[in-house]
Scaffold this motif. Structure first.
Motif, mmCIF file in Angstrom:
data_model
loop_
_atom_site.group_PDB
_atom_site.id
_atom_site.type_symbol
_atom_site.label_atom_id
_atom_site.label_comp_id
_atom_site.label_asym_id
_atom_site.label_seq_id
_atom_site.Cartn_x
_atom_site.Cartn_y
_atom_site.Cartn_z
ATOM 1 N N LYS A 33 -10.740 -83.390 -6.645
ATOM 2 C CA LYS A 33 -11.296 -83.092 -5.313
ATOM 3 C C LYS A 33 -12.482 -82.136 -5.413
ATOM 4 C CE LYS A 33 -7.489 -81.042 -4.147
ATOM 5 N NZ LYS A 33 -6.480 -80.581 -3.195
ATOM 6 N N GLY A 43 -7.140 -72.859 -7.861
ATOM 7 C CA GLY A 43 -7.579 -71.613 -7.234
ATOM 8 C C GLY A 43 -7.420 -70.369 -8.088
ATOM 9 N N GLU A 100 -3.951 -76.601 -11.957
ATOM 10 C CA GLU A 100 -4.828 -77.686 -11.505
ATOM 11 C C GLU A 100 -6.217 -77.127 -11.201
ATOM 12 O OE1 GLU A 100 -2.913 -79.354 -8.057
ATOM 13 O OE2 GLU A 100 -1.083 -79.851 -9.149
ATOM 14 N N TYR A 106 -16.967 -78.826 -5.191
ATOM 15 C CA TYR A 106 -16.872 -79.177 -3.769
ATOM 16 C C TYR A 106 -18.262 -79.465 -3.191
ATOM 17 C CZ TYR A 106 -12.200 -77.502 -4.532
ATOM 18 O OH TYR A 106 -10.950 -77.336 -5.048
HETATM 19 C C1 PLP Z 1 -3.258 -78.979 -4.481
HETATM 20 C C2 PLP Z 1 -4.521 -78.451 -5.038
HETATM 21 N N1 PLP Z 1 -4.664 -78.377 -6.374
HETATM 22 C C3 PLP Z 1 -5.802 -77.913 -6.940
HETATM 23 C C4 PLP Z 1 -6.869 -77.500 -6.169
HETATM 24 C C5 PLP Z 1 -8.125 -77.027 -6.858
HETATM 25 O O1 PLP Z 1 -8.446 -75.734 -6.495
HETATM 26 P P1 PLP Z 1 -9.680 -74.977 -7.154
HETATM 27 O O2 PLP Z 1 -10.832 -75.888 -7.176
HETATM 28 O O3 PLP Z 1 -9.909 -73.810 -6.255
HETATM 29 O O4 PLP Z 1 -9.240 -74.567 -8.533
HETATM 30 C C6 PLP Z 1 -6.753 -77.544 -4.770
HETATM 31 C C7 PLP Z 1 -7.850 -77.097 -3.901
HETATM 32 O O5 PLP Z 1 -7.839 -77.159 -2.713
HETATM 33 C C8 PLP Z 1 -5.557 -78.042 -4.192
HETATM 34 O O6 PLP Z 1 -5.412 -78.142 -2.863
#
Ligand code: PLP
Length: 376
Positions: free
Chosen positions: A40, A203, A234, A330
């Motif tokens: 994502k 995160g 993740e 993003y």
């Molecule tokens: C379920 C889940 N995993 C992983 C992430 C990735 O987060 P980040 O890009 O902040 O490491 C997100 C971000 O919204 C998420 O909702």
């Protein structure tokens, strides 16, 4: 770096990417955690050959991301979605290694479609988080993200292989994360002891300068040993942070109380989170001591669409290029065609300096995104 590539374009810097990936590798080695890239955040698969040797696979938020992860990255493919249709589950079950349902109702409705094909998990909402803004806070009031603690019972875990928690957004403090980990261990530990794996979501900003990676690793190792589970993180932003610029050209300079340099890009179309989260961008050429201040304005029609206010040592000129820093996470995943603006191309500058093209768009891409057929 100077070149004659037409703007706007994204330039991903392989050396910077590898710097982040080396930290990820260190974290894995010290802790035993497995890392799956959150598509994502970043799914420009043209650079996955650089990332693959360092990470264990991908995780997703929708059916097409599962397919993309499976096809272009390989390794472990985790499938998660806030809301699956039955058809989605059928399509995804054959190509994922882990299926993570967002609710007990989705688990009940669809687990029979996954059993024997993939490991099954649910998302739990720990009710606590470290997220800067309410919009991105998974523990916000009435959150729909994951099963609440009060809805759990021990029997649910007899039929599960794992769980996923996600409760951080750009958390730069290992101590803060460890406090969350301790709270999860205390409140959910007796459930986790029955499982094979636990994902702690994204995160966790372990590539941020000064992040205490060893402290994080130690805590993850202890947690996985205590509950006898394989841990996952993740990461999205942590992998891709500070690795790519959006390069734009100043096309006009107007003045109305302040000077505004209008560039050939727009936050609404090409850097959407600047707008959604009201977080100004940084410009590579700016200088805090500069005497020449400009709004870096977009060329969209939205009145408030601007990248930032920045100071420069010399007055800006029409035709000059600017580097909008840290424009990968993003960002490329959210590009859109608003106003019919030219879509930025995507390049990668390899560690040896060579620039390779990953994507370019033209008018036909814009047109096709709107209709392929007209009414008869
Ligand atoms: C379920 C889940 N995993 C992983 C992430 C990735 O987060 P980040 O890009 O902040 O490491 C997100 C971000 O919204 C998420 O909702």
């Amino acid at each position: 770096m100077s070149n004659n590539l037409p703007t706007p374009y994204f330039m991903i810097d392989e050396s910077k990417l590898i710097r982040n990936l080396e930290i990820a590798k260190q974290l894995k080695e010290l802790s035993g955690v497995k890392l799956v890239l959150a598509l994502k955040c970043f799914s420009t698969w043209g650079v996955f050959d650089i990332i693959k040797p360092y990470l264990d696979g991908t995780t997703s938020s929708g059916p097409y991301e599962v397919k993309l992860g499976h096809e272009t990255f390989g390794g472990e493919t985790h499938a998660y979605s806030v809301g699956y249709s039955e058809q989605d589950v059928k399509e995804v079950a054959d190509i994922c290694d882990k299926m993570i349902f967002n609710s007990l109702s989705q688990l009940t409705a669809y687990r029979h479609l996954v059993e024997g094909k993939a490991s099954i998990g649910v998302r739990l909402n720990p009710g606590v988080s470290r997220a800067g803004q309410d919009l991105a806070d998974p523990a916000r009031q009435f959150s729909r993200l994951g099963v609440q603690e009060a809805q759990l019972s021990s029997e649910i875990f007899d039929g599960l292989d794992g769980v996923m928690f996600h409760m951080n957004c750009e958390n730069k403090s290992a101590d803060d994360f460890i406090a969350l980990l301790d709270s999860i261990s205390e409140r959910f530990g007796h459930y986790l002891d029955k499982l094979d794996w636990v994902s702690l979501g994204g995160g966790v900003f372990f590539t941020w300068p000064g992040y205490e990676v060893e402290k994080l690793a130690q805590a993850l190792k202890q947690f996985s040993e205590k509950h006898a589970v394989q841990l996952y993180l993740e990461p999205g932003e942590a992998i891709i942070t500070k690795t790519a610029d959006l390069v734009v050209t100043v096309v006009d300079i107007v003045e109305n109380g302040m000077k505004t340099a209008i560039v050939d890009s727009a936050t609404e179309a090409h850097r959407l989170d600047t707008l959604i989260y009201n977080e100004p961008a940084s410009i590579g050429e700016s200088s805090d001591e500069g005497l020449h201040e400009y709004v870096i304005g977009s060329c969209s029609c939205l009145a408030g669409d601007q990248f930032c206010v920045a100071k420069f040592e010399q007055p800006l000129k029409i035709g000059q290029r600017l580097h909008i820093l840290d424009s990968a996470g993003y960002t490329m995943v959210k590009l859109n065609w608003f106003n019919g603006l030219k879509m930025p191309s995507v390049y990668c500058q390899r560690s040896d300096g060579e620039i390779q093209k990953l994507n370019e768009f033209d008018y036909q891409d814009f047109k096709r995104s709107l209709s392929q057929w007209s009414v008869k």
